[in-house]
Write an enzyme that holds these catalytic residues in place. Structure first.
Site, PDB file in Angstrom:
ATOM      1  N   ARG A  67      -6.374  31.933  43.689  1.00 50.80           N
ATOM      2  CA  ARG A  67      -6.542  31.873  41.911  1.00 50.80           C
ATOM      3  C   ARG A  67      -6.927  30.400  41.807  1.00 50.80           C
ATOM      4  O   ARG A  67      -6.435  29.479  42.570  1.00 50.80           O
ATOM      5  CB  ARG A  67      -5.104  32.095  41.273  1.00 50.80           C
ATOM      6  CG  ARG A  67      -4.716  33.387  40.959  1.00 50.80           C
ATOM      7  CD  ARG A  67      -5.849  33.917  40.059  1.00 50.80           C
ATOM      8  NE  ARG A  67      -5.073  35.582  39.725  1.00 50.80           N
ATOM      9  CZ  ARG A  67      -5.843  36.621  40.323  1.00 50.80           C
ATOM     10  NH1 ARG A  67      -6.620  36.284  41.253  1.00 50.80           N
ATOM     11  NH2 ARG A  67      -5.301  37.934  39.919  1.00 50.80           N
ATOM     12  N   GLU A  73     -12.892  30.852  34.313  1.00 49.90           N
ATOM     13  CA  GLU A  73     -13.760  31.777  34.633  1.00 49.90           C
ATOM     14  C   GLU A  73     -14.166  32.492  33.299  1.00 49.90           C
ATOM     15  O   GLU A  73     -13.575  32.961  32.311  1.00 49.90           O
ATOM     16  CB  GLU A  73     -13.132  32.902  35.405  1.00 49.90           C
ATOM     17  CG  GLU A  73     -12.820  32.368  36.838  1.00 49.90           C
ATOM     18  CD  GLU A  73     -12.024  33.712  37.763  1.00 49.90           C
ATOM     19  OE1 GLU A  73     -12.051  34.580  37.556  1.00 49.90           O
ATOM     20  OE2 GLU A  73     -11.634  32.982  39.046  1.00 49.90           O
ATOM     21  N   HIS A  95     -15.676  35.874  41.711  1.00 48.97           N
ATOM     22  CA  HIS A  95     -14.298  36.379  41.514  1.00 48.97           C
ATOM     23  C   HIS A  95     -14.775  38.098  42.202  1.00 48.97           C
ATOM     24  O   HIS A  95     -14.451  38.961  41.464  1.00 48.97           O
ATOM     25  CB  HIS A  95     -13.662  36.675  40.302  1.00 48.97           C
ATOM     26  CG  HIS A  95     -12.184  36.911  40.581  1.00 48.97           C
ATOM     27  ND1 HIS A  95     -11.286  36.143  39.725  1.00 48.97           N
ATOM     28  CD2 HIS A  95     -11.495  37.747  41.428  1.00 48.97           C
ATOM     29  CE1 HIS A  95      -9.915  36.456  40.203  1.00 48.97           C
ATOM     30  NE2 HIS A  95     -10.294  37.548  40.923  1.00 48.97           N
TER      31      HIS A  95
HETATM   32  N1  LIG Z   1      -9.979  37.207  44.479  1.00 50.67           N
HETATM   33  C1  LIG Z   1     -10.079  38.397  44.267  1.00 50.67           C
HETATM   34  O1  LIG Z   1     -10.649  39.306  43.727  1.00 50.67           O
HETATM   35  C2  LIG Z   1      -8.465  38.756  44.376  1.00 50.67           C
HETATM   36  C3  LIG Z   1      -8.019  39.949  44.774  1.00 50.67           C
HETATM   37  C4  LIG Z   1      -6.701  40.628  44.964  1.00 50.67           C
HETATM   38  C5  LIG Z   1      -5.680  39.471  45.032  1.00 50.67           C
HETATM   39  N2  LIG Z   1      -6.165  38.334  44.668  1.00 50.67           N
HETATM   40  C6  LIG Z   1      -5.025  37.123  44.964  1.00 50.67           C
HETATM   41  O2  LIG Z   1      -4.731  36.996  46.194  1.00 50.67           O
HETATM   42  C7  LIG Z   1      -3.144  36.518  46.236  1.00 50.67           C
HETATM   43  C8  LIG Z   1      -2.650  37.037  47.307  1.00 50.67           C
HETATM   44  O3  LIG Z   1      -2.443  38.334  47.345  1.00 50.67           O
HETATM   45  P1  LIG Z   1      -1.410  39.072  48.489  1.00 50.67           P
HETATM   46  O4  LIG Z   1      -1.715  40.612  48.082  1.00 50.67           O
HETATM   47  O5  LIG Z   1      -1.726  38.656  49.724  1.00 50.67           O
HETATM   48  O6  LIG Z   1       0.001  38.663  47.807  1.00 50.67           O
HETATM   49  P2  LIG Z   1       1.430  38.784  48.567  1.00 50.67           P
HETATM   50  O7  LIG Z   1       2.391  38.483  47.397  1.00 50.67           O
HETATM   51  O8  LIG Z   1       1.336  39.728  49.531  1.00 50.67           O
HETATM   52  O9  LIG Z   1       1.392  37.266  49.379  1.00 50.67           O
HETATM   53  C9  LIG Z   1       1.494  35.906  48.763  1.00 50.67           C
HETATM   54  C10 LIG Z   1       2.283  35.217  49.454  1.00 50.67           C
HETATM   55  O10 LIG Z   1       2.382  33.958  48.865  1.00 50.67           O
HETATM   56  C11 LIG Z   1       3.739  33.299  49.123  1.00 50.67           C
HETATM   57  N3  LIG Z   1       4.013  32.112  48.482  1.00 50.67           N
HETATM   58  C12 LIG Z   1       4.465  32.065  47.263  1.00 50.67           C
HETATM   59  N4  LIG Z   1       4.635  30.974  46.807  1.00 50.67           N
HETATM   60  C13 LIG Z   1       4.304  30.147  48.007  1.00 50.67           C
HETATM   61  C14 LIG Z   1       4.513  28.691  48.126  1.00 50.67           C
HETATM   62  N5  LIG Z   1       4.677  27.723  47.210  1.00 50.67           N
HETATM   63  N6  LIG Z   1       3.801  28.156  49.243  1.00 50.67           N
HETATM   64  C15 LIG Z   1       3.366  29.025  50.080  1.00 50.67           C
HETATM   65  N7  LIG Z   1       3.419  30.431  50.245  1.00 50.67           N
HETATM   66  C16 LIG Z   1       3.697  31.029  48.972  1.00 50.67           C
HETATM   67  C17 LIG Z   1       4.371  34.497  49.073  1.00 50.67           C
HETATM   68  O11 LIG Z   1       6.017  34.156  49.622  1.00 50.67           O
HETATM   69  C18 LIG Z   1       3.925  35.587  49.539  1.00 50.67           C
HETATM   70  O12 LIG Z   1       3.985  35.923  51.073  1.00 50.67           O
HETATM   71  C19 LIG Z   1      -2.713  37.185  44.733  1.00 50.67           C
HETATM   72  O13 LIG Z   1      -1.569  36.535  44.081  1.00 50.67           O
HETATM   73  C20 LIG Z   1      -3.952  37.173  43.770  1.00 50.67           C
HETATM   74  O14 LIG Z   1      -3.943  36.260  42.860  1.00 50.67           O
HETATM   75  C21 LIG Z   1      -7.386  37.866  44.605  1.00 50.67           C
END
Ligand SMILES: NC(=O)c1ccc[n+]([C@@H]2O[C@H](COP(=O)([O-])OP(=O)(O)OC[C@H]3O[C@@H](n4cnc5c(N)ncnc54)[C@H](O)[C@@H]3O)[C@@H](O)[C@H]2O)c1
Length: 309
Positions: A235, A264, A283
């Site tokens: 994000r 965005e 994105h």
């Molecule tokens: N660019 C895109 O098209 C796209 C698509 C899908 C998801 N995403 C983004 O990818 C992110 C990650 O997705 P995911 O499926 O791996 O999520 P997930 O929930 O499996 O993993 C996110 C991890 O971040 C950790 N976290 C939370 N706060 C933290 C901190 N302060 N320091 C370190 N780690 C921390 C959580 O414990 C979790 O393990 C989503 O939140 C979403 O915003 C982007």
């Protein structure tokens, strides 16, 4: 009784998948392209389920819902929804947690590899008539590079697996993931400060929350190595964009590859467009011909479940 399913905004080729999921149910599907919370608040009062892609569904919009049985986010991140307010009002919030995990992991690798091997930078130079067998930056080989992942959830674990195939050493920082998950993946667990100081490539893989907003700020950028490269497919709000632009201009870090932005679409006047050490995608990390339909189908099924179908 007819159920109203209201889609606040969407960016798919069509809504045929949703229509086919709801076809056998007594559902009226209403769809809009809201951009603001006020626009959302105006259309949700009689919604039984609200489906949202990017529109802000914050307190005002949630308070306008008079009979809503649930909110479904088309996607993984819930940062455009006020989840606490929905909880207070007893409205469940669902996302689609795993429709594009490998696509985002692949895109993260593509951005990091293009940045580290200077592919898009050299491509631009060659097209301008510059033919040199050394690229602009002297970077270490991948096999001697440390990849630091901030967040070690589902996508990060797939990135780690891919990076290890390139012989990179992988470390990660995630306060919520138990140590055995790191051990099983062969990934070192570090505090974020040490990760910033010791990584050659840093990739952001955590959600945007109050605790992670601007996790990459001026101090974090200063702590990184001068040849460090930063990738972000999570994000935009995780990075203080102004601080990043100044770090890239002053060579505090060597480059950034970004799929997500604080604003965005990224406004064309944004200085990031003028920097040679930046790669920008719009994105698109989530997208493949398979993931788009899967997202729509799974979101519609979640909406049907909230309606008790
Ligand atoms: N660019 C895109 O098209 C796209 C698509 C899908 C998801 N995403 C983004 O990818 C992110 C990650 O997705 P995911 O499926 O791996 O999520 P997930 O929930 O499996 O993993 C996110 C991890 O971040 C950790 N976290 C939370 N706060 C933290 C901190 N302060 N320091 C370190 N780690 C921390 C959580 O414990 C979790 O393990 C989503 O939140 C979403 O915003 C982007």
């Amino acid at each position: 009784m007819k159920h109203n399913v209201v889609i606040t905004d969407w960016g798919f080729p069509s809504l045929d998948i949703e229509k086919s999921v709801f076809a056998s149910m007594d559902v009226e599907l209403k769809h809009y392209q809201c951009k603001t919370e006020d626009e959302v608040a105006k259309i949700v009062s009689d919604a039984d389920v609200v489906m949202v892609q990017w529109a802000p569904v914050k307190e005002k919009a949630i308070d306008a819902m008079s009979r809503c049985k649930g909110i479904v986010r088309y996607g993984i991140g819930l940062d455009n929804i006020d989840v606490s307010r929905a909880k207070e009002k007893g409205i469940p919030v669902r996302n689609v947690p795993d429709y594009c995990l490998s696509e985002v992991a692949d895109h993260t690798m593509a951005l990091m590899l293009s940045l580290q091997r200077q592919v898009s930078r050299v491509d631009k130079l060659v097209r301008q008539g510059v033919w040199k067998i050394t690229p602009p930056l002297a970077l270490p080989p991948l096999r001697q590079s440390v990849l630091g992942l901030i967040g070690f959830g589902r996508i990060a674990q797939l990135v780690a697996k891919r990076a290890r195939a390139f012989d990179m050493k992988v470390v990660a920082s995630d306060p919520f993931i138990p140590p055995n998950i790191f051990d099983e993946a062969g990934v070192g667990k570090l505090e974020v400060d040490e990760l910033l100081r010791t990584s050659d490539i840093i990739s952001l893989q955590c959600p945007l929350t109050d605790g992670t907003k601007h996790i990459i700020n001026q101090d974090a950028l200063k702590a990184m190595k001068r040849h460090a490269l930063l990738a972000n497919t999570s994000r935009g709000g995780l990075i203080d964009t102004t601080a990043l632009i100044s770090a890239l201009k002053s060579n505090t870090i060597a480059g950034a590859a970004l799929d997500v932005f604080e604003q965005e679409p990224l406004p064309m006047e944004n200085e990031l467009f003028d920097l040679p050490n930046v790669i920008i995608t719009s994105h698109t990390a989530w997208y493949s011909s398979a993931s788009v339909g899967e997202l729509q189908r799974r979101a519609a099924l979640a909406a049907a479940e909230l309606l008790g179908k």
